[in-house]
Design an enzyme around this catalytic site. Structure first.
Site, PDB file in Angstrom:
ATOM      1  N   ASN A 103      38.914  36.419  40.250  1.00  0.00           N
ATOM      2  CA  ASN A 103      37.644  36.440  40.946  1.00  0.00           C
ATOM      3  C   ASN A 103      37.504  35.320  41.970  1.00  0.00           C
ATOM      4  O   ASN A 103      38.029  34.043  41.706  1.00  0.00           O
ATOM      5  CB  ASN A 103      36.634  36.209  39.890  1.00  0.00           C
ATOM      6  CG  ASN A 103      36.671  37.630  38.871  1.00  0.00           C
ATOM      7  OD1 ASN A 103      37.088  38.341  39.030  1.00  0.00           O
ATOM      8  ND2 ASN A 103      35.871  37.341  37.822  1.00  0.00           N
ATOM      9  N   HIS A 120      43.327  33.867  43.371  1.00  0.00           N
ATOM     10  CA  HIS A 120      43.334  34.835  44.666  1.00  0.00           C
ATOM     11  C   HIS A 120      42.171  34.187  45.766  1.00  0.00           C
ATOM     12  O   HIS A 120      41.833  34.726  46.327  1.00  0.00           O
ATOM     13  CB  HIS A 120      42.464  36.215  44.257  1.00  0.00           C
ATOM     14  CG  HIS A 120      43.665  37.045  43.580  1.00  0.00           C
ATOM     15  ND1 HIS A 120      43.241  38.213  42.805  1.00  0.00           N
ATOM     16  CD2 HIS A 120      44.846  36.839  43.445  1.00  0.00           C
ATOM     17  CE1 HIS A 120      44.264  38.798  42.220  1.00  0.00           C
ATOM     18  NE2 HIS A 120      45.394  38.048  42.722  1.00  0.00           N
ATOM     19  N   CYS A 128      42.175  26.756  56.852  1.00  0.00           N
ATOM     20  CA  CYS A 128      42.559  26.916  58.201  1.00  0.00           C
ATOM     21  C   CYS A 128      43.795  27.495  58.248  1.00  0.00           C
ATOM     22  O   CYS A 128      44.883  27.096  57.832  1.00  0.00           O
ATOM     23  CB  CYS A 128      42.789  25.365  58.662  1.00  0.00           C
ATOM     24  SG  CYS A 128      43.295  25.356  60.350  1.00  0.00           S
ATOM     25  N   LEU A 213      36.042  46.847  29.111  1.00  0.00           N
ATOM     26  CA  LEU A 213      35.282  47.892  28.830  1.00  0.00           C
ATOM     27  C   LEU A 213      36.120  49.254  28.778  1.00  0.00           C
ATOM     28  O   LEU A 213      35.500  50.081  27.780  1.00  0.00           O
ATOM     29  CB  LEU A 213      34.468  48.112  30.217  1.00  0.00           C
ATOM     30  CG  LEU A 213      33.093  48.996  30.019  1.00  0.00           C
ATOM     31  CD1 LEU A 213      32.218  48.349  29.105  1.00  0.00           C
ATOM     32  CD2 LEU A 213      32.221  48.856  31.315  1.00  0.00           C
ATOM     33  N   GLU A 214      37.159  49.404  29.332  1.00  0.00           N
ATOM     34  CA  GLU A 214      38.109  50.640  29.139  1.00  0.00           C
ATOM     35  C   GLU A 214      39.419  50.152  28.894  1.00  0.00           C
ATOM     36  O   GLU A 214      39.778  49.160  29.413  1.00  0.00           O
ATOM     37  CB  GLU A 214      37.957  51.589  30.183  1.00  0.00           C
ATOM     38  CG  GLU A 214      38.159  50.960  31.521  1.00  0.00           C
ATOM     39  CD  GLU A 214      37.558  51.473  32.783  1.00  0.00           C
ATOM     40  OE1 GLU A 214      37.140  52.358  32.317  1.00  0.00           O
ATOM     41  OE2 GLU A 214      37.788  51.106  33.716  1.00  0.00           O
TER      42      GLU A 214
HETATM   43  P1  NAD Z   1      38.798  45.886  38.933  1.00  0.00           P
HETATM   44  O1  NAD Z   1      37.367  46.230  39.480  1.00  0.00           O
HETATM   45  O2  NAD Z   1      39.829  46.591  39.435  1.00  0.00           O
HETATM   46  O3  NAD Z   1      38.605  46.063  37.355  1.00  0.00           O
HETATM   47  C1  NAD Z   1      37.575  45.538  36.513  1.00  0.00           C
HETATM   48  C2  NAD Z   1      37.659  45.802  35.181  1.00  0.00           C
HETATM   49  O4  NAD Z   1      36.652  45.210  34.520  1.00  0.00           O
HETATM   50  C3  NAD Z   1      37.817  47.468  34.941  1.00  0.00           C
HETATM   51  O5  NAD Z   1      38.883  47.740  34.106  1.00  0.00           O
HETATM   52  C4  NAD Z   1      36.386  47.713  34.360  1.00  0.00           C
HETATM   53  O6  NAD Z   1      36.592  48.618  33.186  1.00  0.00           O
HETATM   54  C5  NAD Z   1      36.211  46.276  33.394  1.00  0.00           C
HETATM   55  N1  NAD Z   1      34.603  46.044  33.199  1.00  0.00           N
HETATM   56  C6  NAD Z   1      33.674  46.432  33.972  1.00  0.00           C
HETATM   57  N2  NAD Z   1      32.584  45.855  33.638  1.00  0.00           N
HETATM   58  C7  NAD Z   1      32.765  45.239  32.627  1.00  0.00           C
HETATM   59  C8  NAD Z   1      32.145  44.585  31.601  1.00  0.00           C
HETATM   60  N3  NAD Z   1      30.923  44.243  31.554  1.00  0.00           N
HETATM   61  N4  NAD Z   1      32.752  43.770  30.546  1.00  0.00           N
HETATM   62  C9  NAD Z   1      34.242  44.203  30.378  1.00  0.00           C
HETATM   63  N5  NAD Z   1      34.842  44.769  31.035  1.00  0.00           N
HETATM   64  C10 NAD Z   1      34.217  45.114  32.213  1.00  0.00           C
HETATM   65  O7  NAD Z   1      38.866  44.345  39.280  1.00  0.00           O
HETATM   66  P2  NAD Z   1      40.107  43.343  38.815  1.00  0.00           P
HETATM   67  O8  NAD Z   1      40.812  43.968  38.026  1.00  0.00           O
HETATM   68  O9  NAD Z   1      39.597  41.919  38.825  1.00  0.00           O
HETATM   69  O10 NAD Z   1      40.796  43.589  40.476  1.00  0.00           O
HETATM   70  C11 NAD Z   1      42.113  42.928  40.712  1.00  0.00           C
HETATM   71  C12 NAD Z   1      41.833  42.286  41.866  1.00  0.00           C
HETATM   72  O11 NAD Z   1      41.989  43.152  43.012  1.00  0.00           O
HETATM   73  C13 NAD Z   1      40.744  41.361  42.263  1.00  0.00           C
HETATM   74  O12 NAD Z   1      40.851  39.932  41.550  1.00  0.00           O
HETATM   75  C14 NAD Z   1      40.872  41.128  43.677  1.00  0.00           C
HETATM   76  O13 NAD Z   1      41.861  39.991  43.944  1.00  0.00           O
HETATM   77  C15 NAD Z   1      41.701  42.291  44.239  1.00  0.00           C
HETATM   78  N6  NAD Z   1      40.921  43.187  44.988  1.00  0.00           N
HETATM   79  C16 NAD Z   1      40.378  42.089  46.240  1.00  0.00           C
HETATM   80  C17 NAD Z   1      39.463  42.784  47.099  1.00  0.00           C
HETATM   81  C18 NAD Z   1      38.975  42.162  48.326  1.00  0.00           C
HETATM   82  O14 NAD Z   1      38.106  42.584  49.070  1.00  0.00           O
HETATM   83  N7  NAD Z   1      39.521  40.875  48.447  1.00  0.00           N
HETATM   84  C19 NAD Z   1      39.488  44.290  47.139  1.00  0.00           C
HETATM   85  C20 NAD Z   1      39.915  45.127  45.873  1.00  0.00           C
HETATM   86  C21 NAD Z   1      40.495  44.135  45.152  1.00  0.00           C
END
Ligand code: NAD
Length: 245
Positions: A103, A120, A128, A213-214
């Protein structure tokens, strides 16, 4: 639970969901467009439009605006029970601990966590592109902002875009190799290299636990999966692991 000594915790967007920050697959479950729409309005953007070096070069105004909006959103949210529980673990755990977060929000540190890596990048930091200096940054970051370290008009959001190398990989991999417990919280397991940490941890003999969550993409790689809200599962797990210490 066996008594662990060295713990690595990997967190993703799901750990901040109950604070009000959208995950990357919040509505359709298919693409990252939903969250981008949340910040940029109803027009759909592909993740490649805001999260790649090519996007930054091609449309810096759009890319900076996306991260400005996400940075501004941090002012309206607070750590939830999951962040607070992990900070309690950080303060109380006598063995090694590393919280590796994907995050870019600052909710882990606002809850008090210190043994923390933002692999990330961070919304409240500027990078910079000319000299590589990173420094705390608040407020909007217009394209062409001048780097105080080298004077180049090259400040960009300190975000690891797709195709760029995450931060502190050597430190993370060493911690994963030494871990006897690896816990993944609130991540879909879709983005590498973070998605591969569970296999690495298992290879080196760690027990592996998923709190989500899933079921995530890599769910079958974990010894145990607990499904539910991070704000419920994480405090319960922290109490459980502290009771073994
Ligand atoms: P994700 O959104 O892909 O997955 C989130 C997960 O959390 C899901 O499996 C969901 O079921 C679960 N979840 C949702 N609410 C919950 C809750 N209350 N309690 C427990 N679980 C819950 O997010 P991710 O896995 O962190 O994504 C991976 C990386 O993708 C991100 O860290 C990011 O670096 C990258 N990404 C970045 C951007 C950007 O704009 N910089 C865009 C897309 C992806």
């Amino acid at each position: 639970m066996n008594k662990p000594r060295n713990i690595v915790v990997l967190t993703g967007a799901g750990v901040s969901a109950e604070s009000g920050l959208p995950t990357f697959r919040s509505k359709s479950g298919v693409t990252y467009w939903d969250v981008i729409e949340d910040y940029l309005g109803p027009k759909s953007y592909r993740v490649e439009d805001v999260c790649t070096p090519e996007a930054l070069a091609g449309d810096p105004v759009l890319v900076h605006r996306f991260y400005d909006a996400r940075r501004a959103a941090l002012a309206g949210v607070a750590p939830n029970a999951a962040h607070i529980a992990l900070a309690r673990l950080d303060a109380a755990w006598p063995g090694e601990l590393l919280i590796v977060t994907q995050n870019v929000d600052d909710l882990h540190e606002r809850a008090g966590a210190t043994r923390l890596v933002h692999m990330h990048g961070e919304l409240r930091s500027a990078l910079c592109a000319a000299c590589g200096a990173r420094r705390p940054h608040a407020g909007d970051l217009p394209p062409g902002s001048v780097c105080p370290a080298c004077g180049a008009p090259a400040l960009r959001p300190d975000i690891v875009f797709f195709g760029e190398m995450p931060y502190q990989m050597a430190r993370i991999e060493a911690a994963v190799a030494d871990a006897d417990l690896f816990v993944s919280i609130g991540t879909s397991g879709a983005v590498y290299p973070a998605a591969g940490f569970v296999q690495m941890a298992a290879h080196y003999g760690a027990a592996t636990l998923e709190l989500n969550l899933e079921r995530s993409a890599g769910s079958s790689s974990f010894d145990e999966t607990r499904l539910g809200l991070a704000g419920v599962l994480v405090p319960a797990w922290v109490e459980e692991v502290l009771a073994t210490g």
